[in-house]
Motif scaffolding. Structure first.
Motif, short mmCIF file in Angstrom:
data_model
loop_
_atom_site.label_atom_id
_atom_site.label_comp_id
_atom_site.label_asym_id
_atom_site.label_seq_id
_atom_site.Cartn_x
_atom_site.Cartn_y
_atom_site.Cartn_z
N ASP A 296 0.81 -1.22 0.00
CA ASP A 296 0.00 0.00 0.00
C ASP A 296 0.84 1.27 0.00
O ASP A 296 0.48 2.27 -0.63
CB ASP A 296 -0.94 0.00 1.21
CG ASP A 296 -2.09 -0.97 1.05
OD1 ASP A 296 -2.48 -1.23 -0.11
OD2 ASP A 296 -2.59 -1.47 2.06
N HIS B 283 -3.48 -1.97 -8.45
CA HIS B 283 -3.87 -3.02 -7.50
C HIS B 283 -2.62 -3.61 -6.86
O HIS B 283 -1.63 -3.90 -7.55
CB HIS B 283 -4.65 -4.10 -8.22
CG HIS B 283 -5.13 -5.20 -7.32
ND1 HIS B 283 -5.91 -4.96 -6.20
CD2 HIS B 283 -4.94 -6.53 -7.36
CE1 HIS B 283 -6.18 -6.11 -5.60
NE2 HIS B 283 -5.59 -7.07 -6.28
N ARG C 203 -9.02 -13.80 -6.49
CA ARG C 203 -10.23 -12.99 -6.41
C ARG C 203 -10.11 -11.77 -7.30
O ARG C 203 -9.10 -11.05 -7.26
CB ARG C 203 -10.47 -12.56 -4.96
CG ARG C 203 -11.72 -11.70 -4.82
CD ARG C 203 -11.90 -11.24 -3.39
NE ARG C 203 -13.14 -10.47 -3.26
CZ ARG C 203 -13.20 -9.23 -2.81
NH1 ARG C 203 -12.12 -8.61 -2.42
NH2 ARG C 203 -14.35 -8.61 -2.72
N PRO D 189 -10.49 -8.17 -8.22
CA PRO D 189 -10.77 -6.92 -7.50
C PRO D 189 -11.74 -6.00 -8.23
O PRO D 189 -12.28 -5.09 -7.62
CB PRO D 189 -9.39 -6.27 -7.37
CG PRO D 189 -8.59 -6.86 -8.47
CD PRO D 189 -9.08 -8.26 -8.64
N TYR E 44 -18.78 -7.91 -4.86
CA TYR E 44 -19.25 -9.09 -4.11
C TYR E 44 -20.20 -8.63 -3.02
O TYR E 44 -20.03 -7.57 -2.42
CB TYR E 44 -18.08 -9.84 -3.47
CG TYR E 44 -17.13 -10.48 -4.46
CD1 TYR E 44 -17.27 -11.81 -4.84
CD2 TYR E 44 -16.09 -9.75 -5.02
CE1 TYR E 44 -16.39 -12.40 -5.74
CE2 TYR E 44 -15.21 -10.33 -5.93
CZ TYR E 44 -15.37 -11.65 -6.27
OH TYR E 44 -14.50 -12.23 -7.17
N SER F 184 -17.75 -2.06 1.98
CA SER F 184 -16.31 -2.01 2.21
C SER F 184 -15.98 -2.89 3.41
O SER F 184 -16.03 -2.47 4.55
CB SER F 184 -15.86 -0.57 2.48
OG SER F 184 -14.47 -0.51 2.67
N HIS G 266 -13.10 -5.64 4.07
CA HIS G 266 -11.95 -6.45 3.67
C HIS G 266 -11.95 -7.82 4.33
O HIS G 266 -11.56 -8.81 3.73
CB HIS G 266 -10.65 -5.71 4.03
CG HIS G 266 -10.14 -4.83 2.94
ND1 HIS G 266 -9.85 -5.31 1.68
CD2 HIS G 266 -9.88 -3.50 2.91
CE1 HIS G 266 -9.41 -4.32 0.92
NE2 HIS G 266 -9.43 -3.20 1.63
N GLN H 122 -14.35 -9.87 2.50
CA GLN H 122 -14.21 -9.70 1.05
C GLN H 122 -15.53 -9.32 0.38
O GLN H 122 -15.95 -9.92 -0.60
CB GLN H 122 -13.65 -10.98 0.42
CG GLN H 122 -12.23 -11.30 0.88
CD GLN H 122 -11.63 -12.46 0.12
OE1 GLN H 122 -12.31 -13.42 -0.22
NE2 GLN H 122 -10.34 -12.38 -0.14
N GLU I 37 -13.11 -4.57 -4.36
CA GLU I 37 -11.83 -4.26 -3.74
C GLU I 37 -11.15 -3.08 -4.40
O GLU I 37 -10.51 -2.25 -3.73
CB GLU I 37 -10.93 -5.49 -3.81
CG GLU I 37 -9.66 -5.39 -3.00
CD GLU I 37 -8.89 -6.69 -2.97
OE1 GLU I 37 -7.78 -6.71 -2.40
OE2 GLU I 37 -9.39 -7.69 -3.51
N THR J 156 -12.49 0.12 -2.90
CA THR J 156 -12.00 0.33 -1.54
C THR J 156 -10.58 0.87 -1.57
O THR J 156 -10.22 1.79 -0.80
CB THR J 156 -12.05 -0.98 -0.74
OG1 THR J 156 -13.37 -1.50 -0.77
CG2 THR J 156 -11.62 -0.76 0.70
N GLU J 157 -9.76 0.32 -2.45
CA GLU J 157 -8.37 0.78 -2.56
C GLU J 157 -8.32 2.20 -3.12
O GLU J 157 -7.49 3.01 -2.69
CB GLU J 157 -7.58 -0.18 -3.45
CG GLU J 157 -7.38 -1.56 -2.83
CD GLU J 157 -6.66 -2.52 -3.76
OE1 GLU J 157 -6.61 -2.25 -4.97
OE2 GLU J 157 -6.14 -3.53 -3.26
#
Length: 499
Positions: free
Chosen positions: A69, A214, A271, A273, A277, A306, A308, A311, A315, A318-319
């Motif tokens: 990150d 990502h 998964r 991103p 989901y 959101s 994590h 999941q 994603e 959220t990032e």
């Protein structure tokens, strides 16, 4: 020998940031100065998101990251890595020739020998030939009688512009549905087929790509390196073996061979991103799917989850929200949007051909875990679903009470479900509500006022739908009281739902 260099030819449709004008630019140009372009502007939404994933794969391959990150945040603050991307493209220049004799871009040149081998064992009448170029457009377009919205090419033998063929090649690899192909028998479904695919949108293409970076511990390898693995492999997954045939000028594609490719990547270990989901009743999660009979906006709250740990949500959004929190509020408000793409999955013959492209606001506050605004928005959608159920119940009661000899399932089903006129009337009201929630997600007085306007719109839509649907009832001493009673019951239920 024909050649079409994707690094120098203008094949990617874009909208310029300066004046909104449209242009077709090369891969090198779009990645050298992405801040000059507002966004990709392909008429085919599936080709648009597939092209965006190609650009993202090139950027992340050039950076070989980010792998954590902190690296992603550092890159976002530094800006688009144009120099690194230019160096990467120059190193892999030969990989981006659409008609390369031994390594054509995103294709398999061995298909020609596979076709010759097959034909050597077949009779003259059963020998297979390359298909017309338009078959690349999308598998379900072959069944013209099942197309709802025909975006297909007119004329079965029409050749394709090489740039258009390149974009359709990307879309085909990403979204092709399961079914029979020329070489290899039956092909598996492609990685993105059937699911809602989401991508954050920045003020320009550079910010869109930076928001979409990502994080993976290992990037893996994209398809043009000869091996496919990791996140880069998923972005460029070869779900089909494809070979394009050009004319003498190298400016057009005349024919195509399509064969089976790699099966979809493992679902749990890789998964996606860019999928949304949501939680299932058994505490598991499931992808939000494209449903031809269901409008995309009805599933919009799945984009804003959101979580994590479990999941949930998308994603990539959220990032993106984590990056947006490090910008000033004015910039954040202008960058916040999400694009949604998709096409039905399943076998080619199962559902008609259509595609989806939609756009929704993306306030950072919506992506806060347990966001009260998203919870409230979910409640508004639940109200609409409860009204749908009440409508079905009272419409059925009106027909059943007034016409005891009417066989409901046979004669009335088209009117009862899916209540299309109700949902069509409700959609504009929900779009307004969503915009109001996005504008001031923490102002509860404002949100309560917007919710009241929404409730009035849903009531009016429900009663109008009831009135239109019951026009089919012939008034009689039996049916008139039944109709009045059903309407009164519907009004009571509406009052209960919105009380």
């Amino acid at each position: 020998m024909s050649s079409y260099d994707l690094l120098t030819e203008g094949w990617i449709p874009v909208a310029r940031a300066k004046d909104g004008s449209f242009a077709a630019v090369s891969l090198t140009e779009v990645l050298a100065t992405p801040s000059e372009f507002a966004a990709l502007a392909d008429a085919n939404p599936l080709a648009e998101i597939a092209t965006l994933r190609l650009l993202l794969a090139i950027v992340q391959a050039a950076l070989n990251g980010p792998t954590k990150d902190d690296d992603r945040l550092r890159q976002f603050r530094q800006g688009f890595p144009a120099d690194e991307v230019a160096g990467y493209l120059e190193t892999h220049r030969t990989c981006f020739d659409l008609f390369h004799p031994t390594a054509p871009f995103f294709q398999d040149h061995t298909l020609l020998s596979s076709l010759a081998e097959r034909n050597s064992k077949a009779t003259a009448s059963s020998q297979m030939r390359p298909r017309p170029a338009v078959d690349l457009g999308f598998p379900q377009m072959a069944a013209a009688q099942k197309i709802l919205h025909s975006h297909a090419h007119h004329g079965a033998n029409r050749v394709l512009d090489a740039g258009e063929a390149a974009r359709l090649l990307l879309a085909h690899q990403a979204f092709a549905r399961a079914g029979k192909v020329q070489i290899g028998g039956s092909a598996k479904i492609s990685p993105l087929s059937g699911a809602l695919v989401v991508a954050p949108e920045g003020r320009n293409l550079a910010e869109t790509l930076l928001l979409s970076l990502h994080v993976r511990n290992s990037m893996g390898s994209p398809v043009w390196t000869g091996s496919v693995s990791g996140w880069l492999g998923r972005l460029t997954w070869p779900s089909r073996r494809i070979l394009l045939f050009s004319d003498d000028t190298g400016r057009h594609v005349t024919h195509v061979i399509i064969g089976t490719g790699r099966p979809p990547p493992e679902k749990i270990a890789n998964r996606e991103p860019m999928f949304a989901y949501r939680r299932a009743k058994n505490a598991n999660r499931y992808r939000v799917l494209v449903q031809p009979e269901r409008a995309t906006w009805r599933d919009v709250t799945a984009l804003y989850q959101s979580d994590h740990a479990n999941q949930m949500g998308a994603e990539i959004l959220t990032e993106a929200a984590l990056l947006l929190r490090h910008t000033d509020p004015d910039l954040r408000s202008r960058m916040a949007a999400v694009n949604v793409y998709g096409a039905p999955g399943g076998a080619q013959k199962d559902t008609p051909a259509l595609w989806i492209r939609d756009r929704f606001p993306l306030p950072v506050e919506f992506l806060t875990p347990g966001s009260p605004a998203v919870a409230a928005l979910s409640g508004r959608l639940d109200e609409a679903d409860r009204v749908d159920a009440a409508l079905q119940k009272q419409l059925a009661a009106a027909f059943r009470r007034g016409n005891k000899d009417l066989k409901l399932k046979r004669d009335y089903r088209p009117t009862v479900r899916p209540l299309a006129s109700y949902w069509w009337a409700v959609e504009p009201a929900f779009r307004v509500l969503l915009a109001q929630y996005a504008a001031q997600p923490l102002n509860w007085a404002h949100l309560d006022a917007a919710s009241e306007v929404w409730a009035d719109a849903v009531r009016v839509a429900a009663l109008d739908c009831f009135a239109k649907a019951t026009q089919a009832i012939a008034l009689s001493p039996r049916s008139a009281p039944a109709l009045v009673r059903a309407r009164l019951d519907l009004e009571r239920q509406l009052t209960k739902i919105f009380s």
